[in-house]
Every structure is written in structure tokens, then in C-alpha cells.
Design a protein around this motif. Structure first.
Motif, PDB file in Angstrom:
ATOM      1  N   ASN A  13       0.557  -1.398  -0.067  1.00 12.94           N
ATOM      2  CA  ASN A  13       0.031  -0.049   0.053  1.00 12.94           C
ATOM      3  C   ASN A  13       0.761   1.122   0.076  1.00 12.94           C
ATOM      4  N   VAL A  14       1.919   1.309   0.775  1.00 11.53           N
ATOM      5  CA  VAL A  14       2.696   2.510   0.884  1.00 11.53           C
ATOM      6  C   VAL A  14       3.336   2.769  -0.555  1.00 11.53           C
ATOM      7  N   MET A  15       3.872   1.864  -1.355  1.00 12.02           N
ATOM      8  CA  MET A  15       4.423   1.846  -2.560  1.00 12.02           C
ATOM      9  C   MET A  15       3.391   2.330  -3.509  1.00 12.02           C
ATOM     10  N   LEU A  16       2.311   1.910  -3.474  1.00 12.44           N
ATOM     11  CA  LEU A  16       1.240   2.516  -4.599  1.00 12.44           C
ATOM     12  C   LEU A  16       0.799   3.933  -3.877  1.00 12.44           C
ATOM     13  N   GLU A  17       0.587   4.159  -2.877  1.00 11.30           N
ATOM     14  CA  GLU A  17       0.349   5.585  -2.507  1.00 11.30           C
ATOM     15  C   GLU A  17       1.495   6.563  -2.812  1.00 11.30           C
ATOM     16  N   PHE A  18       2.886   6.060  -2.815  1.00  4.64           N
ATOM     17  CA  PHE A  18       3.981   7.035  -3.067  1.00  4.64           C
ATOM     18  C   PHE A  18       3.598   7.013  -4.396  1.00  4.64           C
ATOM     19  N   ALA A  19       3.500   6.168  -5.240  1.00  2.00           N
ATOM     20  CA  ALA A  19       3.662   6.341  -6.696  1.00  2.00           C
ATOM     21  C   ALA A  19       2.449   7.102  -7.370  1.00  2.00           C
ATOM     22  N   LEU A  20       1.547   7.201  -6.571  1.00  2.00           N
ATOM     23  CA  LEU A  20       0.308   8.205  -6.782  1.00  2.00           C
ATOM     24  C   LEU A  20       0.695   9.408  -6.659  1.00  2.00           C
ATOM     25  N   ALA A  21       1.158   9.736  -5.350  1.00  4.03           N
ATOM     26  CA  ALA A  21       1.382  10.994  -5.006  1.00  4.03           C
ATOM     27  C   ALA A  21       2.510  11.521  -5.664  1.00  4.03           C
ATOM     28  N   LEU A  22       3.660  10.891  -6.081  1.00  3.50           N
ATOM     29  CA  LEU A  22       4.879  11.282  -6.730  1.00  3.50           C
ATOM     30  C   LEU A  22       4.346  11.920  -8.062  1.00  3.50           C
ATOM     31  N   THR A  23       3.602  11.032  -8.837  1.00  2.00           N
ATOM     32  CA  THR A  23       3.107  11.634 -10.009  1.00  2.00           C
ATOM     33  C   THR A  23       2.511  13.098  -9.997  1.00  2.00           C
ATOM     34  N   ILE A  24       1.523  13.325  -9.242  1.00  2.00           N
ATOM     35  CA  ILE A  24       0.719  14.555  -8.780  1.00  2.00           C
ATOM     36  C   ILE A  24       1.947  15.674  -8.527  1.00  2.00           C
ATOM     37  N   LEU A  25       2.812  15.255  -7.542  1.00  2.00           N
ATOM     38  CA  LEU A  25       3.951  16.066  -7.295  1.00  2.00           C
ATOM     39  C   LEU A  25       4.744  16.532  -8.239  1.00  2.00           C
ATOM     40  N   MET A  26       5.126  15.747  -9.257  1.00  5.30           N
ATOM     41  CA  MET A  26       5.806  16.173 -10.535  1.00  5.30           C
ATOM     42  C   MET A  26       5.123  17.167 -11.487  1.00  5.30           C
ATOM     43  N   LEU A  27       3.999  16.663 -11.513  1.00  6.18           N
ATOM     44  CA  LEU A  27       3.303  17.601 -12.488  1.00  6.18           C
ATOM     45  C   LEU A  27       3.012  19.092 -11.876  1.00  6.18           C
ATOM     46  N   LEU A  28       2.883  18.916 -10.405  1.00  3.01           N
ATOM     47  CA  LEU A  28       2.903  20.438  -9.882  1.00  3.01           C
ATOM     48  C   LEU A  28       4.396  21.164  -9.937  1.00  3.01           C
ATOM     49  N   THR A  29       5.400  20.162  -9.662  1.00  2.15           N
ATOM     50  CA  THR A  29       6.723  20.816  -9.882  1.00  2.15           C
ATOM     51  C   THR A  29       7.087  21.366 -11.279  1.00  2.15           C
ATOM     52  N   VAL A  30       6.496  20.634 -12.307  1.00  2.00           N
ATOM     53  CA  VAL A  30       6.895  20.992 -13.743  1.00  2.00           C
ATOM     54  C   VAL A  30       5.977  22.192 -14.180  1.00  2.00           C
ATOM     55  N   GLY A  31       4.962  22.253 -13.478  1.00  2.00           N
ATOM     56  CA  GLY A  31       4.119  23.531 -13.829  1.00  2.00           C
ATOM     57  C   GLY A  31       4.426  24.603 -13.102  1.00  2.00           C
ATOM     58  N   LEU A  32       5.189  24.550 -11.751  1.00  2.00           N
ATOM     59  CA  LEU A  32       5.826  25.690 -11.343  1.00  2.00           C
ATOM     60  C   LEU A  32       6.971  26.256 -11.785  1.00  2.00           C
ATOM     61  N   LEU A  33       7.880  25.137 -12.389  1.00  2.99           N
ATOM     62  CA  LEU A  33       9.006  25.618 -13.067  1.00  2.99           C
ATOM     63  C   LEU A  33       8.650  26.299 -14.373  1.00  2.99           C
ATOM     64  N   ASP A  34       7.773  26.056 -14.999  1.00  3.01           N
ATOM     65  CA  ASP A  34       7.189  26.555 -16.268  1.00  3.01           C
ATOM     66  C   ASP A  34       6.628  28.005 -15.998  1.00  3.01           C
ATOM     67  N   LEU A  35       5.967  28.057 -14.855  1.00  3.90           N
ATOM     68  CA  LEU A  35       5.283  29.460 -14.620  1.00  3.90           C
ATOM     69  C   LEU A  35       6.812  30.405 -13.841  1.00  3.90           C
ATOM     70  N   GLY A  36       7.665  29.805 -13.658  1.00  4.77           N
ATOM     71  CA  GLY A  36       8.945  30.667 -13.081  1.00  4.77           C
ATOM     72  C   GLY A  36       9.438  31.123 -14.104  1.00  4.77           C
ATOM     73  N   ASN A  37       9.705  30.259 -15.372  1.00  5.05           N
ATOM     74  CA  ASN A  37      10.409  30.661 -16.492  1.00  5.05           C
ATOM     75  C   ASN A  37       9.659  31.552 -17.158  1.00  5.05           C
ATOM     76  N   TYR A  38       8.425  31.514 -16.921  1.00  9.26           N
ATOM     77  CA  TYR A  38       7.622  32.552 -17.814  1.00  9.26           C
ATOM     78  C   TYR A  38       7.884  33.878 -17.145  1.00  9.26           C
ATOM     79  N   SER A  39       7.889  33.942 -15.764  1.00 14.09           N
ATOM     80  CA  SER A  39       7.850  35.146 -14.732  1.00 14.09           C
ATOM     81  C   SER A  39       9.286  35.740 -15.271  1.00 14.09           C
ATOM     82  N   LEU A  40      10.272  34.913 -15.169  1.00 14.67           N
ATOM     83  CA  LEU A  40      11.496  35.530 -15.320  1.00 14.67           C
ATOM     84  C   LEU A  40      11.758  36.183 -16.751  1.00 14.67           C
TER      85      LEU A  40
END
Length: 160
Positions: free
Chosen positions: A20-47
Motif C-alpha cells: 500500500n505504501v508503495m502504491l500511495e507513493f507512486a500516486l502522490a509522486l505523479t501529482i507532485l511531479m506535475l505540480l513541480t513541472v508547472g511551477l518551473l514553467d511558471l517561474g520561467n515565464y515570470s523571469l
């Protein structure tokens, strides 16, 4: 005596939940990676947006000093951004103290002071890390990432 991990009278999954822990981590990691990529793109746009504004401001400041050569003003704005692929456009306009727009070669009625302005606009294509296609969120609407950056600065020219 063997202990049964199930409740009597209920059929269910065994008590071993080590995956269960591995499955929950995989699901959470996917969402966190999407958020990270979006924030990096927003930062690039702002700069890049900040650099475009700085370039337009530098071009307008140069246009205050030399309001006869639009090519030099545009080159100053383009170089001041520090980015590639920037295009700049310079326009001048005049108005009387009363706020009436007039041609810069005329005089205001009653000998009023003519105010001259310079506007520098800079534009550049923005390459997003995310796809440039429109994302559809069903009944929540849709979103299209920005494909261009622009900044514009207007300053008053003091004519000696």
C-alpha cells in the motif's frame, strides 16, 4: 492454534498490506511531479516577462535621450532583455497639456506646452515545457498555455 486475520463471517483481503505504501507513493509522486513541472514553467515565464519589461524600460529611457532614431531605441530594448528572439517597436505621440492628442510637429493652441511621449513594446515567443495544445477539463473549462510574451512602457520625453 492458528490465528485468523479475518473477521468471522466476512470475506476480504488478507491482512498483509505491505504494498500500500508503495502504491500511495507512486500516486502522490505523479501529482507532485506535475505540480513541480508547472511551477518551473511558471517561474520561467515570470523571469522572461520581467526581462522583457526591463528591456522595454531601457529602450524607453534611451528614447527619452534620442527621440529621433527608432532603430537605436529598438536595438537597446532588444539587447537589454538578455533574451533571444525579441522584437521591439517604438512609437512616439504628442498631446497638449489639456490632453488633446496632436501631431508632434504642431503647436498647441494658446501657446500651451506640447508633451511628447515614447512607447516601447517588446514581444517574444514563449516556449512552454507543457504542451501548447489546449487542455480540456470537461465542465470545468479549458486552458491554453501562453505562447507569447509582451511588455510595453510609455515615458514622457522632456524636450529642452
Amino acid at each position: 492454534m492458528r490465528l485468523n486475520s479475518r473477521r468471522p463471517g466476512r470475506l476480504g483481503l488478507p491482512a498483509d498490506r505491505s504494498g500500500n505504501v508503495m502504491l500511495e507513493f507512486a500516486l502522490a509522486l505523479t501529482i507532485l511531479m506535475l505540480l513541480t513541472v508547472g511551477l518551473l514553467d511558471l517561474g520561467n515565464y515570470s523571469l522572461q516577462k520581467s526581462a522583457m519589461l526591463q528591456g522595454a524600460r531601457a529602450g524607453a529611457q534611451y528614447g527619452i535621450l534620442d527621440y529621433s532614431d527608432a532603430t537605436k531605441v529598438n536595438t537597446t530594448a532588444q539587447n537589454a532583455t538578455g533574451l533571444t528572439g525579441v522584437t521591439a517597436n517604438t512609437t512616439w505621440f504628442c498631446e497638449c497639456v489639456s490632453g488633446t492628442a496632436v501631431a508632434c510637429t504642431t503647436t498647441c493652441s494658446g501657446g500651451a506646452t506640447l508633451k511628447r511621449y515614447v512607447t516601447v513594446s517588446a514581444t517574444k515567443a514563449f516556449d512552454s515545457v507543457l504542451s501548447t495544445a489546449t487542455l480540456n477539463f470537461g465542465s470545468f473549462g479549458s486552458w491554453t498555455p501562453s505562447t507569447s510574451l509582451s511588455a510595453s512602457v510609455t515615458m514622457m520625453v522632456v524636450v529642452p
